[in-house]
Design a protein around this motif. Sequence first.
Motif, short mmCIF file in Angstrom:
data_model
loop_
_atom_site.label_atom_id
_atom_site.label_comp_id
_atom_site.label_asym_id
_atom_site.label_seq_id
_atom_site.Cartn_x
_atom_site.Cartn_y
_atom_site.Cartn_z
N HIS A 1 -15.26 -21.52 -24.78
CA HIS A 1 -16.10 -21.45 -25.09
C HIS A 1 -15.77 -20.12 -24.08
O HIS A 1 -16.18 -20.67 -22.61
CB HIS A 1 -17.15 -21.29 -25.12
N ASP A 2 -15.81 -18.50 -23.74
CA ASP A 2 -15.90 -17.62 -22.90
C ASP A 2 -17.08 -17.41 -22.72
O ASP A 2 -17.39 -16.61 -22.66
CB ASP A 2 -14.82 -16.40 -23.63
N ILE A 3 -17.79 -18.26 -21.49
CA ILE A 3 -19.00 -17.95 -20.38
C ILE A 3 -18.18 -18.58 -19.04
O ILE A 3 -17.83 -19.32 -19.00
CB ILE A 3 -20.13 -19.06 -21.43
N SER A 4 -20.00 -18.02 -18.50
CA SER A 4 -19.96 -18.51 -17.37
C SER A 4 -20.05 -19.37 -16.83
O SER A 4 -20.55 -20.32 -17.56
CB SER A 4 -20.51 -17.26 -16.53
N VAL A 5 -19.38 -20.19 -15.46
CA VAL A 5 -19.98 -21.54 -15.58
C VAL A 5 -20.15 -21.86 -13.40
O VAL A 5 -19.20 -20.95 -12.67
CB VAL A 5 -18.54 -22.82 -16.24
N LEU A 6 -20.73 -22.20 -13.72
CA LEU A 6 -20.80 -22.38 -12.11
C LEU A 6 -21.13 -23.98 -11.84
O LEU A 6 -21.78 -25.36 -12.54
CB LEU A 6 -22.57 -22.44 -11.84
N ILE A 7 -20.18 -24.59 -10.79
CA ILE A 7 -19.53 -25.87 -10.28
C ILE A 7 -20.45 -26.50 -9.02
O ILE A 7 -19.99 -25.52 -7.74
CB ILE A 7 -17.95 -25.65 -10.19
N LYS B 1 -9.02 -24.68 -11.56
CA LYS B 1 -8.18 -24.27 -13.08
C LYS B 1 -8.29 -25.30 -13.45
O LYS B 1 -7.91 -24.76 -14.57
CB LYS B 1 -7.44 -24.10 -11.51
N TRP B 2 -8.95 -26.21 -13.63
CA TRP B 2 -8.55 -27.17 -14.35
C TRP B 2 -9.33 -26.75 -15.94
O TRP B 2 -8.30 -26.57 -17.50
CB TRP B 2 -9.56 -28.42 -14.75
N ILE B 3 -10.21 -25.77 -15.95
CA ILE B 3 -10.72 -25.53 -17.10
C ILE B 3 -9.86 -23.98 -17.62
O ILE B 3 -10.38 -23.74 -18.34
CB ILE B 3 -12.33 -24.56 -16.51
N HIS B 4 -9.84 -23.30 -16.60
CA HIS B 4 -8.81 -22.49 -16.44
C HIS B 4 -7.46 -22.73 -17.57
O HIS B 4 -6.94 -21.52 -18.45
CB HIS B 4 -8.44 -21.36 -15.71
N LEU B 5 -7.39 -23.42 -17.14
CA LEU B 5 -5.64 -24.16 -18.19
C LEU B 5 -5.91 -24.83 -18.98
O LEU B 5 -5.28 -24.48 -20.15
CB LEU B 5 -4.77 -24.71 -17.01
N ASP C 1 -11.55 -7.40 -18.99
CA ASP C 1 -12.03 -8.47 -19.40
C ASP C 1 -11.68 -9.87 -18.50
O ASP C 1 -10.63 -9.67 -18.55
CB ASP C 1 -11.51 -8.63 -20.80
N VAL C 2 -12.90 -10.78 -18.01
CA VAL C 2 -12.39 -11.73 -16.94
C VAL C 2 -13.72 -12.82 -17.40
O VAL C 2 -14.93 -12.18 -17.70
CB VAL C 2 -12.48 -11.38 -15.31
N ARG C 3 -13.33 -13.91 -17.29
CA ARG C 3 -14.14 -14.60 -17.36
C ARG C 3 -14.68 -15.32 -15.67
O ARG C 3 -13.69 -15.89 -14.82
CB ARG C 3 -13.50 -16.04 -18.12
N ILE C 4 -15.99 -15.25 -15.33
CA ILE C 4 -16.27 -15.68 -14.34
C ILE C 4 -16.77 -17.66 -13.69
O ILE C 4 -17.71 -18.05 -15.05
CB ILE C 4 -16.95 -14.88 -13.71
N ILE C 5 -15.96 -18.07 -13.12
CA ILE C 5 -16.75 -19.39 -13.16
C ILE C 5 -16.98 -19.16 -11.84
O ILE C 5 -15.80 -18.82 -10.51
CB ILE C 5 -15.40 -20.17 -12.64
N CYS D 1 -25.18 -18.73 -14.25
CA CYS D 1 -24.72 -20.07 -14.46
C CYS D 1 -25.35 -20.23 -16.11
O CYS D 1 -26.30 -21.09 -16.29
CB CYS D 1 -26.02 -20.12 -13.12
N ALA D 2 -24.59 -20.28 -16.75
CA ALA D 2 -24.44 -20.34 -18.14
C ALA D 2 -24.51 -21.91 -18.35
O ALA D 2 -25.30 -22.20 -19.26
CB ALA D 2 -23.58 -19.56 -19.36
N VAL D 3 -23.64 -22.34 -17.38
CA VAL D 3 -23.33 -23.86 -18.00
C VAL D 3 -22.75 -24.11 -16.48
O VAL D 3 -22.74 -23.27 -15.86
CB VAL D 3 -22.17 -24.20 -18.64
#
Length: 406
Positions: free
Chosen positions: A128-134, A147-151, A241-245, A270-272
Amino acid sequence: MNFIDDLNLIITDRDLIIKRISQSLVDFIGYQNYEIIGERLDKILDRAVRDLEELKSFVSFLKAKNGNMYKGYFKVEKLFDYHNQHRGYLIQFMDFNEVEITDDFIVFNTQNIKMKRILERASLVAQHDISVLISGETGTGKSKLAKWIHLNSQRSRNKFVSVNCSAIPDTLFESEFFGYEKGAFTGAVHSKPGKVEIADGGTLFLDEVGDLSLTSQAKLLVFVDTKEFERLGANKSKKVDVRIISATNKNLLQEMEKGNFRNDLFYRICAVRIEIPPLRERKEDIPLIVNSILSKKNKRITPRAMEVLMKRDWFGNVRELRAFLDAVSIFCQKDIIDVEDLNNEYVYFNQEQSKLDFSEEFFFSEEKRIIEALKKAKGNKKAAAKMLGMSYVSLWRKIKHYNIEI
Protein backbone atom coordinates in the motif's frame (compact mmCIF):
# COMPACT_ATOMS: atom_id res chain seq x y z
CA MET A 1 -0.19 -13.72 6.30
CA ASN A 2 3.51 -14.61 6.23
CA PHE A 3 6.06 -12.10 4.89
CA ILE A 4 8.00 -14.82 3.00
CA ASP A 5 5.04 -15.36 0.67
CA ASP A 6 5.44 -11.84 -0.73
CA LEU A 7 9.08 -12.26 -1.77
CA ASN A 8 10.79 -14.07 -4.61
CA LEU A 9 12.35 -16.56 -2.21
CA ILE A 10 13.09 -20.27 -2.44
CA ILE A 11 13.97 -22.33 0.64
CA THR A 12 15.67 -25.68 0.10
CA ASP A 13 17.31 -28.29 2.27
CA ARG A 14 21.00 -29.16 1.90
CA ASP A 15 20.17 -31.51 -0.99
CA LEU A 16 18.47 -28.65 -2.87
CA ILE A 17 14.99 -30.11 -2.44
CA ILE A 18 12.49 -27.24 -2.47
CA LYS A 19 10.77 -26.97 0.90
CA ARG A 20 9.09 -23.61 0.45
CA ILE A 21 8.68 -21.05 -2.31
CA SER A 22 7.16 -17.56 -2.37
CA GLN A 23 3.64 -17.45 -3.74
CA SER A 24 4.65 -14.50 -5.92
CA LEU A 25 7.30 -16.65 -7.58
CA VAL A 26 4.95 -19.62 -8.01
CA ASP A 27 2.42 -17.35 -9.72
CA PHE A 28 5.15 -15.79 -11.87
CA ILE A 29 6.28 -19.11 -13.38
CA GLY A 30 2.77 -20.53 -13.71
CA TYR A 31 2.96 -23.56 -11.42
CA GLN A 32 0.87 -24.71 -8.49
CA ASN A 33 2.59 -25.16 -5.12
CA TYR A 34 2.11 -28.94 -5.11
CA GLU A 35 3.94 -29.17 -8.46
CA ILE A 36 7.12 -27.62 -6.98
CA ILE A 37 7.34 -28.48 -3.28
CA GLY A 38 9.48 -31.60 -2.84
CA GLU A 39 11.10 -31.25 -6.27
CA ARG A 40 14.77 -30.47 -6.90
CA LEU A 41 15.77 -26.89 -7.60
CA ASP A 42 16.73 -28.00 -11.15
CA LYS A 43 13.02 -28.22 -12.01
CA ILE A 44 12.69 -24.45 -12.27
CA LEU A 45 16.22 -23.59 -13.47
CA ASP A 46 17.73 -24.03 -16.93
CA ARG A 47 20.94 -25.45 -15.51
CA ALA A 48 21.79 -28.32 -13.23
CA VAL A 49 22.78 -27.01 -9.81
CA ARG A 50 24.38 -29.75 -7.74
CA ASP A 51 26.00 -27.86 -4.89
CA LEU A 52 25.63 -24.34 -3.45
CA GLU A 53 28.14 -24.87 -0.64
CA GLU A 54 30.68 -22.41 -2.02
CA LEU A 55 28.33 -20.13 -3.97
CA LYS A 56 27.10 -16.76 -2.74
CA SER A 57 25.30 -15.98 -5.98
CA PHE A 58 24.83 -17.21 -9.52
CA VAL A 59 23.18 -16.18 -12.77
CA SER A 60 20.68 -18.47 -14.43
CA PHE A 61 17.35 -18.63 -16.25
CA LEU A 62 14.16 -19.28 -14.33
CA LYS A 63 11.96 -21.73 -16.25
CA ALA A 64 8.23 -21.08 -16.40
CA LYS A 65 5.74 -23.90 -16.90
CA ASN A 66 4.82 -22.56 -20.36
CA GLY A 67 8.46 -22.70 -21.48
CA ASN A 68 9.30 -19.02 -21.05
CA MET A 69 12.76 -18.24 -19.63
CA TYR A 70 13.57 -15.32 -17.34
CA LYS A 71 17.20 -14.40 -16.86
CA GLY A 72 17.99 -13.33 -13.32
CA TYR A 73 20.38 -13.10 -10.43
CA PHE A 74 20.10 -15.67 -7.64
CA LYS A 75 21.46 -14.63 -4.26
CA VAL A 76 22.31 -17.52 -1.91
CA GLU A 77 22.36 -17.53 1.90
CA LYS A 78 23.06 -20.59 4.03
CA LEU A 79 20.48 -21.39 6.68
CA PHE A 80 21.68 -22.45 10.13
CA ASP A 81 19.72 -23.68 13.09
CA TYR A 82 20.13 -22.63 16.70
CA HIS A 83 23.02 -25.09 17.17
CA ASN A 84 24.93 -23.78 14.14
CA GLN A 85 24.07 -26.80 12.03
CA HIS A 86 23.78 -26.11 8.30
CA ARG A 87 20.21 -26.98 7.34
CA GLY A 88 19.70 -25.59 3.86
CA TYR A 89 19.65 -22.51 1.65
CA LEU A 90 17.67 -19.31 1.24
CA ILE A 91 17.72 -18.31 -2.44
CA GLN A 92 16.39 -14.97 -3.71
CA PHE A 93 15.57 -14.48 -7.39
CA MET A 94 15.83 -10.99 -8.85
CA ASP A 95 15.14 -10.03 -12.42
CA PHE A 96 17.99 -8.15 -14.09
CA ASN A 97 15.65 -5.20 -14.51
CA GLU A 98 15.31 -4.82 -10.77
CA VAL A 99 17.24 -2.50 -8.51
CA GLU A 100 20.64 -3.27 -7.05
CA ILE A 101 20.81 -6.51 -5.15
CA THR A 102 23.71 -6.03 -2.78
CA ASP A 103 21.64 -5.50 0.37
CA ASP A 104 22.22 -7.69 3.36
CA PHE A 105 19.02 -8.43 5.29
CA ILE A 106 20.69 -10.63 7.90
CA VAL A 107 19.21 -8.38 10.61
CA PHE A 108 15.84 -10.02 9.86
CA ASN A 109 17.09 -13.56 10.46
CA THR A 110 14.79 -14.07 13.42
CA GLN A 111 13.06 -16.52 15.72
CA ASN A 112 11.56 -13.73 17.81
CA ILE A 113 7.77 -13.61 17.72
CA LYS A 114 7.62 -9.83 17.96
CA MET A 115 10.12 -9.42 15.11
CA LYS A 116 8.20 -11.89 12.92
CA ARG A 117 5.02 -9.88 13.47
CA ILE A 118 6.86 -6.70 12.52
CA LEU A 119 8.03 -8.27 9.26
CA GLU A 120 4.53 -9.50 8.49
CA ARG A 121 3.20 -6.00 9.13
CA ALA A 122 5.92 -4.50 6.93
CA SER A 123 5.02 -6.95 4.17
CA LEU A 124 1.40 -5.80 4.30
CA VAL A 125 2.35 -2.13 4.39
CA ALA A 126 4.67 -2.57 1.38
CA GLN A 127 1.68 -3.31 -0.85
CA HIS A 128 0.00 0.00 0.00
CA ASP A 129 1.39 3.35 -1.10
CA ILE A 130 1.35 5.14 2.26
CA SER A 131 4.02 6.87 4.32
CA VAL A 132 5.84 4.81 6.95
CA LEU A 133 7.84 5.91 9.99
CA ILE A 134 10.36 3.36 11.27
CA SER A 135 11.65 3.95 14.78
CA GLY A 136 14.24 2.16 16.84
CA GLU A 137 17.65 2.52 18.38
CA THR A 138 20.79 3.05 16.34
CA GLY A 139 21.92 -0.15 14.65
CA THR A 140 18.61 -2.04 14.76
CA GLY A 141 18.24 -2.10 10.96
CA LYS A 142 15.86 0.78 10.20
CA SER A 143 17.41 1.51 6.80
CA LYS A 144 17.39 -2.21 5.96
CA LEU A 145 13.68 -2.45 6.74
CA ALA A 146 13.00 0.64 4.63
CA LYS A 147 14.83 -0.93 1.67
CA TRP A 148 13.06 -4.23 2.32
CA ILE A 149 9.66 -2.47 2.13
CA HIS A 150 10.70 -0.78 -1.13
CA LEU A 151 11.87 -4.03 -2.73
CA ASN A 152 8.54 -5.66 -1.96
CA SER A 153 6.39 -2.79 -3.18
CA GLN A 154 5.09 -1.92 -6.64
CA ARG A 155 7.87 0.69 -6.83
CA SER A 156 10.67 -1.89 -6.57
CA ARG A 157 11.76 -1.45 -10.21
CA ASN A 158 12.38 2.25 -9.58
CA LYS A 159 14.97 3.94 -7.41
CA PHE A 160 15.35 3.85 -3.66
CA VAL A 161 16.96 7.17 -2.68
CA SER A 162 18.30 7.52 0.84
CA VAL A 163 18.88 10.91 2.48
CA ASN A 164 20.85 11.25 5.70
CA CYS A 165 18.94 14.14 7.27
CA SER A 166 21.44 14.54 10.12
CA ALA A 167 24.20 15.38 7.63
CA ILE A 168 22.36 18.16 5.75
CA PRO A 169 22.69 21.68 7.22
CA ASP A 170 19.86 24.22 6.75
CA THR A 171 21.86 26.19 4.17
CA LEU A 172 22.12 23.17 1.86
CA PHE A 173 18.67 21.67 2.43
CA GLU A 174 16.97 23.05 -0.69
CA SER A 175 19.85 22.37 -3.06
CA GLU A 176 20.21 18.78 -1.77
CA PHE A 177 16.50 17.96 -1.68
CA PHE A 178 15.19 19.98 -4.63
CA GLY A 179 18.26 20.54 -6.80
CA TYR A 180 19.32 23.71 -8.61
CA GLU A 181 19.57 25.27 -12.05
CA LYS A 182 22.76 26.39 -13.73
CA GLY A 183 23.77 29.82 -12.39
CA ALA A 184 21.50 29.62 -9.33
CA PHE A 185 24.48 30.51 -7.14
CA THR A 186 28.23 30.89 -7.39
CA GLY A 187 29.69 27.53 -8.39
CA ALA A 188 26.49 26.20 -9.97
CA VAL A 189 28.08 25.61 -13.38
CA HIS A 190 25.63 22.82 -14.22
CA SER A 191 22.03 22.02 -13.37
CA LYS A 192 21.61 19.28 -10.78
CA PRO A 193 18.50 17.32 -9.81
CA GLY A 194 17.73 16.98 -6.11
CA LYS A 195 17.00 13.84 -4.14
CA VAL A 196 13.22 14.10 -4.59
CA GLU A 197 13.56 14.34 -8.36
CA ILE A 198 15.95 11.39 -8.54
CA ALA A 199 13.46 9.33 -6.52
CA ASP A 200 10.54 10.06 -8.89
CA GLY A 201 8.51 6.87 -9.31
CA GLY A 202 10.34 5.19 -6.44
CA THR A 203 10.91 5.61 -2.71
CA LEU A 204 12.46 8.54 -0.85
CA PHE A 205 13.96 7.39 2.45
CA LEU A 206 14.48 10.11 5.07
CA ASP A 207 16.99 8.64 7.50
CA GLU A 208 17.19 10.29 10.94
CA VAL A 209 14.34 12.66 10.04
CA GLY A 210 14.19 13.71 13.69
CA ASP A 211 17.50 15.54 13.28
CA LEU A 212 16.07 18.09 10.83
CA SER A 213 15.82 21.64 12.13
CA LEU A 214 12.42 23.35 12.35
CA THR A 215 13.39 25.48 9.36
CA SER A 216 14.12 22.43 7.21
CA GLN A 217 11.01 20.69 8.53
CA ALA A 218 8.84 23.57 7.27
CA LYS A 219 10.35 23.25 3.77
CA LEU A 220 9.90 19.48 3.80
CA LEU A 221 6.28 19.81 4.92
CA VAL A 222 5.32 21.77 1.80
CA PHE A 223 6.79 19.07 -0.41
CA VAL A 224 5.21 16.19 1.54
CA ASP A 225 1.83 17.89 1.24
CA THR A 226 1.90 18.61 -2.49
CA LYS A 227 4.76 16.48 -3.93
CA GLU A 228 5.68 19.71 -5.76
CA PHE A 229 8.99 21.58 -5.57
CA GLU A 230 11.12 24.14 -7.34
CA ARG A 231 14.79 23.81 -8.09
CA LEU A 232 16.88 26.70 -6.82
CA GLY A 233 16.99 29.30 -9.56
CA ALA A 234 13.97 27.88 -11.40
CA ASN A 235 10.80 29.84 -12.13
CA LYS A 236 8.35 26.94 -12.32
CA SER A 237 7.53 24.04 -10.07
CA LYS A 238 7.80 20.33 -10.77
CA LYS A 239 5.71 17.47 -9.44
CA VAL A 240 7.00 14.00 -8.60
CA ASP A 241 5.48 10.70 -7.56
CA VAL A 242 7.40 9.32 -4.59
CA ARG A 243 6.65 7.21 -1.57
CA ILE A 244 8.15 8.56 1.64
CA ILE A 245 9.61 6.26 4.29
CA SER A 246 11.23 7.92 7.30
CA ALA A 247 13.35 6.63 10.16
CA THR A 248 14.45 8.01 13.50
CA ASN A 249 16.13 6.88 16.69
CA LYS A 250 14.31 9.59 18.65
CA ASN A 251 10.93 9.57 20.33
CA LEU A 252 9.20 12.08 18.03
CA LEU A 253 6.16 12.35 20.32
CA GLN A 254 8.45 13.67 23.04
CA GLU A 255 10.24 15.88 20.51
CA MET A 256 6.88 17.41 19.54
CA GLU A 257 6.09 18.13 23.19
CA LYS A 258 9.45 19.89 23.49
CA GLY A 259 8.75 21.91 20.35
CA ASN A 260 11.59 20.29 18.40
CA PHE A 261 9.43 18.56 15.79
CA ARG A 262 6.38 19.82 13.91
CA ASN A 263 3.07 18.11 14.64
CA ASP A 264 1.78 18.60 11.10
CA LEU A 265 4.88 17.01 9.58
CA PHE A 266 4.76 14.07 12.00
CA TYR A 267 1.22 13.08 11.06
CA ARG A 268 2.05 13.26 7.35
CA ILE A 269 5.12 11.02 7.49
CA CYS A 270 3.61 8.62 10.04
CA ALA A 271 0.55 7.04 8.45
CA VAL A 272 1.99 3.76 9.74
CA ARG A 273 4.61 3.44 12.47
CA ILE A 274 6.86 0.41 12.84
CA GLU A 275 9.19 0.12 15.83
CA ILE A 276 12.10 -2.31 15.62
CA PRO A 277 13.02 -3.83 19.00
CA PRO A 278 16.63 -3.64 20.18
CA LEU A 279 18.78 -6.76 20.00
CA ARG A 280 18.79 -7.14 23.79
CA GLU A 281 15.03 -7.80 23.61
CA ARG A 282 15.45 -10.62 21.10
CA LYS A 283 18.56 -12.39 22.27
CA GLU A 284 17.37 -15.69 20.83
CA ASP A 285 18.30 -14.18 17.44
CA ILE A 286 21.94 -13.60 18.36
CA PRO A 287 23.09 -17.16 17.46
CA LEU A 288 21.30 -16.94 14.10
CA ILE A 289 22.87 -13.59 13.26
CA VAL A 290 26.32 -14.54 14.55
CA ASN A 291 26.40 -17.83 12.64
CA SER A 292 25.23 -16.15 9.44
CA ILE A 293 27.87 -13.41 9.68
CA LEU A 294 30.69 -15.83 10.50
CA SER A 295 29.70 -18.31 7.78
CA LYS A 296 30.51 -15.64 5.19
CA LYS A 297 33.97 -15.40 6.72
CA ASN A 298 34.40 -19.19 6.77
CA LYS A 299 34.54 -19.20 10.56
CA ARG A 300 32.62 -20.84 13.38
CA ILE A 301 32.21 -20.11 17.07
CA THR A 302 32.28 -22.34 20.14
CA PRO A 303 29.16 -22.72 22.32
CA ARG A 304 30.86 -21.05 25.31
CA ALA A 305 31.92 -18.06 23.18
CA MET A 306 28.38 -17.80 21.85
CA GLU A 307 27.10 -17.84 25.42
CA VAL A 308 29.35 -14.88 26.24
CA LEU A 309 28.01 -12.94 23.25
CA MET A 310 24.42 -13.68 24.28
CA LYS A 311 25.00 -12.27 27.77
CA ARG A 312 26.06 -8.91 26.41
CA ASP A 313 23.39 -6.23 25.93
CA TRP A 314 24.73 -4.82 22.61
CA PHE A 315 23.56 -1.23 22.98
CA GLY A 316 24.74 -0.63 19.41
CA ASN A 317 22.51 -3.54 18.36
CA VAL A 318 23.19 -5.56 15.18
CA ARG A 319 25.57 -2.90 13.84
CA GLU A 320 27.76 -3.18 16.94
CA LEU A 321 27.59 -6.99 16.87
CA ARG A 322 28.61 -7.09 13.21
CA ALA A 323 31.48 -4.63 13.74
CA PHE A 324 32.72 -6.65 16.71
CA LEU A 325 32.64 -9.91 14.76
CA ASP A 326 34.43 -8.24 11.84
CA ALA A 327 37.25 -7.21 14.19
CA VAL A 328 37.42 -10.61 15.88
CA SER A 329 37.54 -12.38 12.51
CA ILE A 330 40.46 -10.25 11.37
CA PHE A 331 42.66 -11.03 14.36
CA CYS A 332 41.56 -14.62 14.97
CA GLN A 333 43.76 -16.79 12.74
CA LYS A 334 41.82 -19.96 13.57
CA ASP A 335 38.70 -21.28 11.88
CA ILE A 336 36.89 -21.55 15.23
CA ILE A 337 36.45 -18.51 17.48
CA ASP A 338 36.65 -19.18 21.23
CA VAL A 339 36.30 -17.05 24.36
CA GLU A 340 39.95 -15.96 24.41
CA ASP A 341 39.53 -14.50 20.90
CA LEU A 342 36.85 -12.10 22.15
CA ASN A 343 39.34 -10.01 24.08
CA ASN A 344 42.91 -9.33 23.02
CA GLU A 345 45.15 -6.30 22.58
CA TYR A 346 43.28 -5.32 19.40
CA VAL A 347 39.70 -6.29 20.28
CA TYR A 348 38.37 -5.07 23.63
CA PHE A 349 35.40 -6.87 25.18
CA ASN A 350 34.74 -6.08 28.83
CA GLN A 351 31.65 -7.98 29.84
CA GLU A 352 31.57 -6.44 33.31
CA GLN A 353 31.21 -2.92 31.89
CA SER A 354 28.26 -4.01 29.75
CA LYS A 355 26.29 -5.01 32.86
CA LEU A 356 25.50 -1.45 33.91
CA ASP A 357 22.05 -0.88 35.39
CA PHE A 358 20.49 1.67 33.04
CA SER A 359 17.04 3.10 33.66
CA GLU A 360 14.25 2.99 31.08
CA GLU A 361 14.76 6.72 30.55
CA PHE A 362 18.33 6.00 29.43
CA PHE A 363 17.20 3.81 26.53
CA PHE A 364 14.94 6.55 25.15
CA SER A 365 17.32 9.46 25.75
CA GLU A 366 19.85 9.86 22.98
CA GLU A 367 21.60 12.57 24.97
CA LYS A 368 22.13 10.25 27.96
CA ARG A 369 23.41 7.45 25.72
CA ILE A 370 25.94 9.83 24.16
CA ILE A 371 27.09 11.12 27.57
CA GLU A 372 27.50 7.56 28.88
CA ALA A 373 29.43 6.49 25.78
CA LEU A 374 31.76 9.49 26.09
CA LYS A 375 32.37 8.63 29.75
CA LYS A 376 33.20 5.01 28.91
CA ALA A 377 35.46 6.19 26.08
CA LYS A 378 37.11 8.74 28.39
CA GLY A 379 36.24 11.58 26.03
CA ASN A 380 37.49 9.86 22.88
CA LYS A 381 34.81 10.80 20.32
CA LYS A 382 35.90 8.21 17.75
CA ALA A 383 35.65 5.42 20.30
CA ALA A 384 32.30 6.73 21.57
CA ALA A 385 30.93 6.90 18.02
CA LYS A 386 31.92 3.26 17.50
CA MET A 387 30.14 2.26 20.72
CA LEU A 388 26.99 4.06 19.60
CA GLY A 389 27.14 2.65 16.08
CA MET A 390 27.20 6.05 14.38
CA SER A 391 29.71 8.03 12.35
CA TYR A 392 32.14 10.45 13.94
CA VAL A 393 30.51 13.37 12.09
CA SER A 394 27.02 12.43 13.31
CA LEU A 395 28.28 12.19 16.89
CA TRP A 396 30.01 15.56 16.63
CA ARG A 397 26.80 17.19 15.37
CA LYS A 398 24.75 15.61 18.17
CA ILE A 399 27.27 16.79 20.80
CA LYS A 400 26.80 20.33 19.46
CA HIS A 401 23.01 19.91 19.32
CA TYR A 402 22.75 18.80 22.96
CA ASN A 403 25.50 21.19 24.15
CA ILE A 404 27.34 18.30 25.76
CA GLU A 405 30.53 19.33 27.51
CA ILE A 406 33.48 16.95 27.12
